[in-house]
Design a protein around this motif. Structure first.
Motif, PDB file in Angstrom:
ATOM      1  N   ARG A  71      -7.912   1.978  -5.731  1.00 42.51           N
ATOM      2  CA  ARG A  71      -6.871   2.999  -5.685  1.00 42.51           C
ATOM      3  C   ARG A  71      -5.631   2.512  -4.927  1.00 42.51           C
ATOM      4  N   CYS A  72      -5.813   1.546  -4.026  1.00 43.85           N
ATOM      5  CA  CYS A  72      -4.673   1.035  -3.267  1.00 43.85           C
ATOM      6  C   CYS A  72      -3.699   0.254  -4.150  1.00 43.85           C
ATOM      7  N   GLU A  73      -4.152  -0.120  -5.352  1.00 45.57           N
ATOM      8  CA  GLU A  73      -3.256  -0.828  -6.271  1.00 45.57           C
ATOM      9  C   GLU A  73      -2.080   0.044  -6.709  1.00 45.57           C
ATOM     10  N   LYS A  74      -2.206   1.350  -6.527  1.00 46.68           N
ATOM     11  CA  LYS A  74      -1.138   2.262  -6.916  1.00 46.68           C
ATOM     12  C   LYS A  74      -0.030   2.335  -5.868  1.00 46.68           C
ATOM     13  N   SER A  75      -0.167   1.581  -4.787  1.00 50.85           N
ATOM     14  CA  SER A  75       0.851   1.577  -3.732  1.00 50.85           C
ATOM     15  C   SER A  75       2.173   1.069  -4.301  1.00 50.85           C
ATOM     16  N   SER A  76       3.259   1.473  -3.663  1.00 49.67           N
ATOM     17  CA  SER A  76       4.587   1.147  -4.189  1.00 49.67           C
ATOM     18  C   SER A  76       5.275   0.001  -3.457  1.00 49.67           C
ATOM     19  N   SER A  77       4.682  -0.492  -2.349  1.00 49.38           N
ATOM     20  CA  SER A  77       5.292  -1.568  -1.568  1.00 49.38           C
ATOM     21  C   SER A  77       4.243  -2.206  -0.677  1.00 49.38           C
ATOM     22  N   PRO A  78       4.504  -3.381  -0.120  1.00 48.75           N
ATOM     23  CA  PRO A  78       3.545  -3.988   0.808  1.00 48.75           C
ATOM     24  C   PRO A  78       3.244  -3.084   2.004  1.00 48.75           C
ATOM     25  N   GLU A  79       4.271  -2.369   2.505  1.00 46.03           N
ATOM     26  CA  GLU A  79       4.059  -1.467   3.637  1.00 46.03           C
ATOM     27  C   GLU A  79       3.139  -0.321   3.235  1.00 46.03           C
ATOM     28  N   ASP A  80       3.356   0.202   2.028  1.00 47.97           N
ATOM     29  CA  ASP A  80       2.515   1.289   1.510  1.00 47.97           C
ATOM     30  C   ASP A  80       1.085   0.803   1.303  1.00 47.97           C
ATOM     31  N   LEU A  81       0.932  -0.425   0.830  1.00 45.98           N
ATOM     32  CA  LEU A  81      -0.399  -1.009   0.627  1.00 45.98           C
ATOM     33  C   LEU A  81      -1.125  -1.168   1.957  1.00 45.98           C
ATOM     34  N   LYS A  82      -0.422  -1.642   2.976  1.00 50.71           N
ATOM     35  CA  LYS A  82      -1.033  -1.801   4.298  1.00 50.71           C
ATOM     36  C   LYS A  82      -1.453  -0.446   4.857  1.00 50.71           C
ATOM     37  N   PHE A  83      -0.589   0.559   4.684  1.00 48.35           N
ATOM     38  CA  PHE A  83      -0.912   1.907   5.146  1.00 48.35           C
ATOM     39  C   PHE A  83      -2.148   2.437   4.425  1.00 48.35           C
ATOM     40  N   CYS A  84      -2.221   2.209   3.113  1.00 45.97           N
ATOM     41  CA  CYS A  84      -3.376   2.644   2.322  1.00 45.97           C
ATOM     42  C   CYS A  84      -4.654   2.005   2.842  1.00 45.97           C
ATOM     43  N   PHE A  85      -4.579   0.704   3.119  1.00 46.86           N
ATOM     44  CA  PHE A  85      -5.738  -0.035   3.612  1.00 46.86           C
ATOM     45  C   PHE A  85      -6.216   0.533   4.948  1.00 46.86           C
ATOM     46  N   GLN A  86      -5.293   0.692   5.891  1.00 45.29           N
ATOM     47  CA  GLN A  86      -5.682   1.151   7.224  1.00 45.29           C
ATOM     48  C   GLN A  86      -6.136   2.607   7.200  1.00 45.29           C
ATOM     49  N   GLU A  87      -5.475   3.429   6.381  1.00 46.16           N
ATOM     50  CA  GLU A  87      -5.841   4.845   6.300  1.00 46.16           C
ATOM     51  C   GLU A  87      -7.272   5.005   5.786  1.00 46.16           C
ATOM     52  N   LYS A  88      -7.640   4.205   4.778  1.00 50.19           N
ATOM     53  CA  LYS A  88      -8.975   4.346   4.195  1.00 50.19           C
ATOM     54  C   LYS A  88     -10.056   3.839   5.148  1.00 50.19           C
ATOM     55  N   ILE A  89      -9.766   2.781   5.900  1.00 48.48           N
ATOM     56  CA  ILE A  89     -10.740   2.330   6.897  1.00 48.48           C
ATOM     57  C   ILE A  89     -10.886   3.381   7.989  1.00 48.48           C
TER      58      ILE A  89
END
Length: 490
Positions: A389-407
């Protein structure tokens, strides 16, 4: 030959005391127990039993079988007024260390028999030790006091730290005079060279090498050669007034400089073949900014490689353009010049909104010498994906936020809340969990800050049960280890 290379050395080292030959100790642990005489019933143990929360010990977790990690010791030094300074506790748990420190600070030092009060000594008390699978209060009955060896030229040192710093200076001079310039030239060394030698100062004051490794066998042999004829100490290291062995593990930071321009040029070229001083991007920067101009802005703590990084939006426009230079002036200058370079000449073949692109602009060589040379194709970094689901992120910052939020959500969801007491809730709970993502996508916990053993163990349990991440981080097309600091609040 001497004016070809200038060698500057900086030493940082940790120490540990070992066996005393006259007493015929089997190892350093037997020596420690001989002097410390730990007991669960002495006055110091009774005091700490009243001042340490039992829950902190009940949840103490042993991560290995090393004997050095089976005890918790408290160390300190005395200033010229016999006041305690440099107080340290050796447990891996910050809350436990804090409790032990606070308890000791209110303990009357007069209750401890210190036979020799001196700023030249380092004092050690055992507080806890392992009994089976539990940690118990088992304090020293007698204090241990260690003294650093005294080498010629250090006789006037008035504190333990001064004496150690004086040895640093002697080692610096010794290495500077004796390191082989032929070896340095052969290995094409320029700028920083970090070595990690280890040696022993014996009961008689002689210096003996021990087994250790550097980046190459030839550097190992050379450092052992230099250590082998370091002068004998005038006074050997002592433990409680008796000669002992002192193990020293160093970090030796060498700065290698040269006046030979041909040597400099050939060495720089050998470091990174992808950097080209005549690439279109390098020539572009040379038109707008001079190497000497950059030198005026470089700080001592600047990184040796200064780069420009950016990401792309869905319309292939550059976003978040920045450099890693410490000083704002040079940062703004580099970004301004970079924006003038035609985008189509950057050779970006993979255009992905979740990737970050890096171009080296210049490197900081010896004596702050600046070399402008750039890579013709970008170095690419992409963050870890926790799940698809993190592949739907719109930027590297958004991807990092997605990663940390899910952990974070996984940790909070699976955290055993029965461990949380009302007192903890009243005080507020904030944990910082350092998580490592390995190249195969597995997770491991590196550390937990601002926590006590029960929370640290719970974080361990949760992280170990987590599945692999969907995709680890990538750098230059290869998976790499990455670490994330995950803040957890209750």
């Amino acid at each position: 030959m001497k004016n070809l290379l200038l060698i500057i050395l900086f030493f940082h080292f940790s120490i540990g005391f070992s066996q005393t030959e006259p007493k015929s100790f089997r190892d350093k642990f037997e020596e420690f127990e001989y002097y410390a005489k730990p007991s669960t019933t002495n006055d110091l143990s009774r005091y700490f039993k009243r001042n340490i929360d039992y829950a902190l010990l009940e949840n103490y977790k042993f991560k290995d079988t090393l004997r050095k990690n089976s005890a918790v010791v408290l160390s300190f030094k005395l200033d010229k007024n016999n006041s305690v300074i440099d107080l340290e506790v050796s447990s891996p748990y910050s809350e436990l260390n804090f409790v032990i420190k606070k308890a000791f600070e209110t303990y009357d030092l007069k209750n401890i028999n210190i036979p020799e009060k001196s700023p030249l000594n380092n004092y050690i008390l055992q507080i806890l030790s392992r009994e089976g699978n539990k940690m118990i209060v088992n304090c020293s009955s007698d204090i241990i006091y260690d003294r650093f060896p005294v080498f010629e030229g250090c006789e006037s040192s008035s504190t333990f730290s001064e004496n150690r710093s004086c040895l640093n200076a002697l080692l610096e001079e010794h290495f500077g005079k004796n390191i082989s310039t032929d070896l340095i030239k052969k290995k094409k060394i320029l700028g920083r060279l970090l070595l990690k030698p280890e040696f022993m100062v014996t009961e008689s004051g002689t210096v003996e090498k021990v087994k250790w490794k550097t980046a190459s066998d030839s550097l190992t042999v050379e450092t052992n050669r230099i250590i082998a004829f370091f002068p004998k100490a005038k006074t050997p290291p002592t433990r409680n007034g008796n000669p002992t062995r002192l193990y020293i593990k160093e970090f030796v930071d060498l700065e290698i400089n040269s006046a030979n321009e041909n040597y400099i040029e050939s060495t720089i070229k050998s470091k990174d073949t992808t950097l080209n001083p005549n690439s279109e991007l390098a020539l572009h920067f040379k038109k707008f900014i001079k190497e000497q101009e950059i030198s005026n802005y470089i700080l001592p703590n600047d990184k040796p490689i200064i780069n420009i990084s950016f990401s792309l939006d869905k319309n292939v426009k550059m976003l978040n353009i920045k450099s890693n230079a410490k000083k704002q002036e040079i940062n703004e200058k580099l970004v301004e010049v970079f924006k003038k370079f035609p985008f189509e000449k950057l050779n970006i073949k993979s255009q992905n909104v979740l990737e970050t692109y890096y171009y080296t602009i210049f490197t900081v060589e010896h004596n702050k010498k600046i070399v402008i040379h750039c890579n013709e194709n970008p170095d690419i970094f992409s963050e870890s994906y926790f799940d698809q689901r993190c592949e739907k992120s719109s930027s590297p910052e958004d991807l990092k936020f997605c990663f940390q939020e899910k952990i974070t959500n996984q940790i909070v969801k699976n955290f055993d809340t029965s461990l949380i007491t009302q007192n903890d809730i009243n005080n507020g709970i904030r944990l910082i969990c350092i998580v490592q993502i390995n190249v195969d996508g597995t997770l491991s916990r590196i550390n937990a800050m601002n926590t006590n053993p029960k929370y640290s163990n719970e974080l361990d349990r949760i992280i170990k049960k987590m599945p692999k991440v969907y995709r680890p981080a990538y750098w230059k097309g290869m998976p790499i280890k990455t670490t994330y600091a995950i803040p957890i609040s209750f």
